[in-house]
Design an enzyme around this catalytic site. Structure first.
Site, PDB file in Angstrom:
ATOM      1  N   GLY A   1       0.847  -1.171   0.000  1.00 31.53           N
ATOM      2  CA  GLY A   1       0.000   0.000   0.000  1.00 31.53           C
ATOM      3  C   GLY A   1       0.890   1.230   0.000  1.00 31.53           C
ATOM      4  O   GLY A   1       1.887   1.282   0.719  1.00 31.53           O
ATOM      5  N   CYS A   2       0.561   2.230  -0.822  1.00 31.74           N
ATOM      6  CA  CYS A   2       1.451   3.377  -0.984  1.00 31.74           C
ATOM      7  C   CYS A   2       1.640   4.143   0.315  1.00 31.74           C
ATOM      8  O   CYS A   2       2.767   4.525   0.673  1.00 31.74           O
ATOM      9  CB  CYS A   2       0.940   4.296  -2.085  1.00 31.74           C
ATOM     10  SG  CYS A   2      -0.799   4.784  -1.920  1.00 31.74           S
ATOM     11  N   ASN A   3       0.554   4.371   1.062  1.00 30.32           N
ATOM     12  CA  ASN A   3       0.675   5.064   2.343  1.00 30.32           C
ATOM     13  C   ASN A   3       1.483   4.251   3.342  1.00 30.32           C
ATOM     14  O   ASN A   3       2.291   4.788   4.112  1.00 30.32           O
ATOM     15  CB  ASN A   3      -0.710   5.346   2.926  1.00 30.32           C
ATOM     16  CG  ASN A   3      -1.539   6.267   2.069  1.00 30.32           C
ATOM     17  OD1 ASN A   3      -1.092   7.328   1.666  1.00 30.32           O
ATOM     18  ND2 ASN A   3      -2.767   5.856   1.777  1.00 30.32           N
TER      19      ASN A   3
END
Length: 360
Positions: A162-164
């Protein structure tokens, strides 16, 4: 040797970014692109910037259309990748850019996602410091634990991050692994572009809603990337990490600026902090620690597979502040997936990936 590639979910933002990078990759050839409601239409109708792939037509997302390729990238909504992946041959390298195979805890999956749990795959953040099971979080932990990269060598099933989650994890993992910060009072506030949510038509993502405004969402510990961050920090040596995580939509199409803070252990100096972060990523081609006193901007990483980190110490508050910038579609998703695939296949880890951003 050239590896044949299929991309599922090719009409979306993540799928489009995968294709943009793959189009110039020296070792990969994109042969099949799939979609759901857009099947049967030219790829170029949905990704008009991908002129070199104008010959491709979107076909139905099915195991039969994806099978027979050396590498399959899945850019599908959560709950969909697991179903498809289970039908693909074991020898195919499958990289899931969705959430279905990131979490090692079935309980966390049920609490934050729900639905069928498909199990965890090798996690695709190569630079993540990892402490071995029999190590303690001391200053020597990194040298014995290594990096998540080791788990990707020869893998045939990879979960892109997940990017976050990767932004916060990479920002704080060096301090966790070196035993410099506490893991039970971590606070992260992120400015994020709406492309991370995909192309779905929702009111909160309309230009009229986000232009000229900053919009918090998933406030109060409800964001789905929280258990992924905790999992990553445990890999780095945290015992019981707690994370207060608040994302804020801002009017930029792509990018993440993550400001993460944690309590410093007694006696830790600003010099130790700077040296520890620099040492953790000294040999990394894509994660760069900026000189003391510098902090990154999202503008510095757009269109690149780089994550830039600036660290500072608030001595009055006794906290470290790590500010990390990355392009959520590139380093946050597609670049991480392709970088991990390179490692799994024994290719040059940097093949096809760019460190130079786009400016202005």
């Amino acid at each position: 040797m050239t590896f044949s590639v299929a991309v599922a979910g090719a009409s979306g933002y993540a799928g489009g970014e995968l294709l943009r990078i793959l189009a110039s990759h020296p070792d990969f050839e994109v042969r099949t692109v799939t979609a759901h409601q857009n099947a049967g239409q030219p790829l170029i109708a949905h990704q008009p910037h991908l002129r070199s792939l104008a010959h491709l037509t979107l076909v139905e997302t099915s195991a039969s259309n994806l099978a027979g390729h050396d590498v399959v990238f899945l850019a599908l909504p959560h709950g969909k990748s697991g179903e498809i992946a289970a039908q693909l041959p074991d020898e195919t390298l499958v990289v899931d850019c969705g959430a279905d195979h990131r979490l090692e805890s079935e309980e966390s999956w049920a609490a934050f996602y729900g639905g069928d749990y498909f199990g965890a795959w090798a996690y695709g953040v190569p630079e993540l410091p990892v402490v071995s099971a029999n190590s303690t979080a001391t200053g020597t932990a990194n040298s014995t634990g290594g990096k998540q990269r080791d788990a990707l060598v020869g893998a045939t099933r990879i979960a892109a991050p997940g990017c976050n989650a990767s932004a916060v994890s990479l920002a704080l993992a060096p301090g966790i692994a070196a035993g410099l910060i506490d893991d039970e009072d971590i606070v992260a506030v992120l400015a994020v572009g709406p492309s991370g949510a995909g192309k779905s038509l929702k009111t909160m993502y309309l230009a009229s809603e986000i232009l000229g405004s900053a919009n918090p969402y998933a406030v109060g510990g409800t964001h789905r990337h929280i258990p992924e961050i905790q999992q990553n920090l445990r890999k780095a040596g945290a015992a019981h990490p707690t994370v207060s995580f608040t994302p804020v939509l801002v009017p930029m199409s792509r990018g993440i600026l993550a400001t993460s803070t944690a309590r410093l252990k007694p006696g830790v100096t600003p010099e130790q902090v700077q040296q520890t972060w620099e040492r953790a990523y000294a040999d990394e081609p894509f994660v760069h620690v900026l000189p003391h006193g510098s902090v990154p901007r999202t503008a510095d990483v757009l269109g690149a597979n780089t994550a830039l980190i600036g660290v500072a110490v608030d001595e009055a508050a006794g906290r470290v502040i790590a500010v990390l910038a990355l392009d959520n579609l590139y380093k946050g998703t597609a670049g991480a997936a392709i970088q991990s695939a390179n490692i799994a296949l024994g290719l040059d880890e940097t093949a096809g990936l760019n460190v130079n951003g786009v400016a202005p």
